[in-house]
Design a protein around this motif. Structure first.
Motif, PDB file in Angstrom:
ATOM      1  N   CYS A 177       0.824  -1.205   0.000  1.00 43.86           N
ATOM      2  CA  CYS A 177       0.000   0.000   0.000  1.00 43.86           C
ATOM      3  C   CYS A 177       0.860   1.257   0.000  1.00 43.86           C
ATOM      4  N   GLN A 178       1.941   1.250   0.785  1.00 43.05           N
ATOM      5  CA  GLN A 178       2.813   2.417   0.840  1.00 43.05           C
ATOM      6  C   GLN A 178       3.516   2.639  -0.487  1.00 43.05           C
ATOM      7  N   ASN A 179       3.960   1.552  -1.139  1.00 43.50           N
ATOM      8  CA  ASN A 179       4.582   1.683  -2.453  1.00 43.50           C
ATOM      9  C   ASN A 179       3.617   2.293  -3.462  1.00 43.50           C
ATOM     10  N   PHE A 189      11.763  13.624  -2.033  1.00 44.58           N
ATOM     11  CA  PHE A 189      12.587  12.647  -1.324  1.00 44.58           C
ATOM     12  C   PHE A 189      11.721  11.607  -0.601  1.00 44.58           C
ATOM     13  N   SER A 190      10.667  12.069   0.066  1.00 46.10           N
ATOM     14  CA  SER A 190       9.865  11.165   0.905  1.00 46.10           C
ATOM     15  C   SER A 190       9.039  10.173   0.100  1.00 46.10           C
ATOM     16  N   VAL A 191       8.676  10.507  -1.148  1.00 43.35           N
ATOM     17  CA  VAL A 191       7.824   9.606  -1.939  1.00 43.35           C
ATOM     18  C   VAL A 191       8.633   8.803  -2.954  1.00 43.35           C
ATOM     19  N   SER A 192       9.956   8.798  -2.818  1.00 41.74           N
ATOM     20  CA  SER A 192      10.806   8.081  -3.772  1.00 41.74           C
ATOM     21  C   SER A 192      11.303   6.752  -3.212  1.00 41.74           C
ATOM     22  N   ARG A 220       1.964   7.118  -6.759  1.00 38.44           N
ATOM     23  CA  ARG A 220       0.961   8.135  -7.100  1.00 38.44           C
ATOM     24  C   ARG A 220       1.411   9.517  -6.634  1.00 38.44           C
ATOM     25  N   SER A 221       1.978   9.580  -5.437  1.00 40.04           N
ATOM     26  CA  SER A 221       2.429  10.865  -4.909  1.00 40.04           C
ATOM     27  C   SER A 221       3.629  11.401  -5.681  1.00 40.04           C
ATOM     28  N   PHE A 222       4.461  10.494  -6.229  1.00 42.82           N
ATOM     29  CA  PHE A 222       5.613  10.940  -7.014  1.00 42.82           C
ATOM     30  C   PHE A 222       5.147  11.663  -8.273  1.00 42.82           C
ATOM     31  N   ARG A 223       4.124  11.139  -8.916  1.00 40.68           N
ATOM     32  CA  ARG A 223       3.570  11.829 -10.093  1.00 40.68           C
ATOM     33  C   ARG A 223       3.103  13.233  -9.708  1.00 40.68           C
ATOM     34  N   THR A 224       2.421  13.329  -8.577  1.00 41.69           N
ATOM     35  CA  THR A 224       1.933  14.623  -8.120  1.00 41.69           C
ATOM     36  C   THR A 224       3.090  15.561  -7.802  1.00 41.69           C
ATOM     37  N   ALA A 225       4.129  15.036  -7.138  1.00 40.13           N
ATOM     38  CA  ALA A 225       5.282  15.858  -6.778  1.00 40.13           C
ATOM     39  C   ALA A 225       5.991  16.391  -8.020  1.00 40.13           C
TER      40      ALA A 225
END
Length: 351
Positions: free
Chosen positions: A150-152, A202-205, A157-162
């Protein structure tokens, strides 16, 4: 209700994951699943009647594709018909909402989705209760894997947003020297970029994999850097993600990071003015004497090895370097300073 085929989403008590599938005999399927993989709470489970088997499978495929990032297939010992149609409980509410939306788009306002009738379940035998307890214990042992999954999925998804958020500040992306293990990328941003943007990238990578055969965890963004001219995020992406791809927790997700960074490097190359910074580190900008000094300091810090003589030697090296770089250029008597303006400089930068 009309139709002889059913698409169901079964909510499992005690959480962890839920079951989705298609059947033409909902009564038999629910009881078989409940005996092996229950207990299920039918008061929170949905069933959709469809006009044909193809209609049911089409909607099932749409749900599978939409929530593939949360898929938690069962291992061989627990595999039965539909063993690949288990999903993390985190996506249960969204999957139910998607089923309602897909059904309306596909079938119009005449579709019928209802909560299952608890009277469908038959009383369990001692053997059935034993199987439920065994499966529950198995799921509890798998909880860490499902949380990693789930975290991955959320990180991707958050990386795309970032990336979308940093586009207004983007200077360019460089693909730096690669080796046999990984490719390296550097994202350059304007100096006034908020530090929170770099922190988010950094946090979503991070990707994690944790199962019975392999464990791996890596932050693909290996460092961030700020200067008066730019801000930078550096990435190291493995050429072969075998340690990730062999695990369903991270399967396919590494490719998302690679493809996005590769596309950015092609579409937004680093301007020539920043090329001198690409692929360089603090170590590259040190002189040989300074490197020697840092090596000695690291050696002493690690092994408590050093003496005053070493420090005196290092100080002599630095003083010598300072003096050698500060040589005054002599002017020949037959020349005037005005004829050679460069001779008025106090420092020799030829080293």
């Amino acid at each position: 209700m009309f139709g002889k085929h059913f698409l169901y989403i079964l909510f499992r008590e005690n959480g962890v994951c839920h079951k989705m599938g298609v059947t033409s005999d909902i009564h038999r399927r629910v009881n078989d699943l409940n005996r092996l993989h229950g207990p299920f709470c039918l008061k929170r489970s949905l069933v959709l009647r469809t006009d044909s088997k193809n209609e049911a499978y089409m909607l099932e495929t749409a749900l599978k594709c939409s929530y593939s990032g949360y898929n938690t297939p069962l291992p061989g010992e627990y595999y039965t018909d539909g063993g690949t149609e288990w999903f993390a409980i985190d996506c249960y509410s969204d999957m139910c909402n998607s089923l309602i939306s897909f059904a309306k788009d596909r079938m119009g306002d005449g579709y019928s989705i209802e909560l299952m009738n608890p009277s469908l379940l038959k009383p369990l035998t001692k053997n059935g209760i034993s199987k439920q307890l065994k499966f529950q214990k198995f799921l509890e042992g798998r909880k860490a894997q499902i949380e990693a999954l789930c975290q991955n999925t959320k990180n991707v998804r958050s990386f795309r947003t970032a990336i979308k958020l940093l586009m207004p500040s983007l200077i360019g992306v460089a693909k730096t020297d690669s080796n046999e293990l990984s490719n390296s990328y550097e994202i350059f941003l304007s100096a006034d970029t908020s530090s929170e943007v770099l922190d988010e990238v950094f946090s979503v990578s991070r990707l994690s994999a944790d199962n019975d055969e392999v464990w791996a965890g890596a932050n693909l963004c290996v460092s961030t850097q700020s200067s008066c001219k730019y801000k930078k995020a550096s990435f190291s992406i493995p050429h072969r993600g075998d340690h990730f791809e062999s695990s369903w927790e991270s399967k396919g997700k590494l490719l998302t990071y690679v493809s996005m960074l590769e596309d950015l490097a092609v579409a937004f190359p680093v301007p020539p003015a920043y090329q001198q910074h690409v692929g360089r580190t603090l170590w590259d900008d040190l002189s040989p004497d300074e490197r020697s000094l840092y090596r000695r300091a690291i050696w002493e810090a690690l092994f408590d090895y050093g003496s005053e003589s070493h420090y005196e030697t290092d100080n002599k090296i630095l003083r010598h370097r300072k003096n050698s770089n500060s040589r005054t250029i002599k002017i020949r008597r037959d020349e005037s300073p005005g004829e050679h303006p460069y001779t008025q400089l106090n420092f020799d930068f030829s080293d």
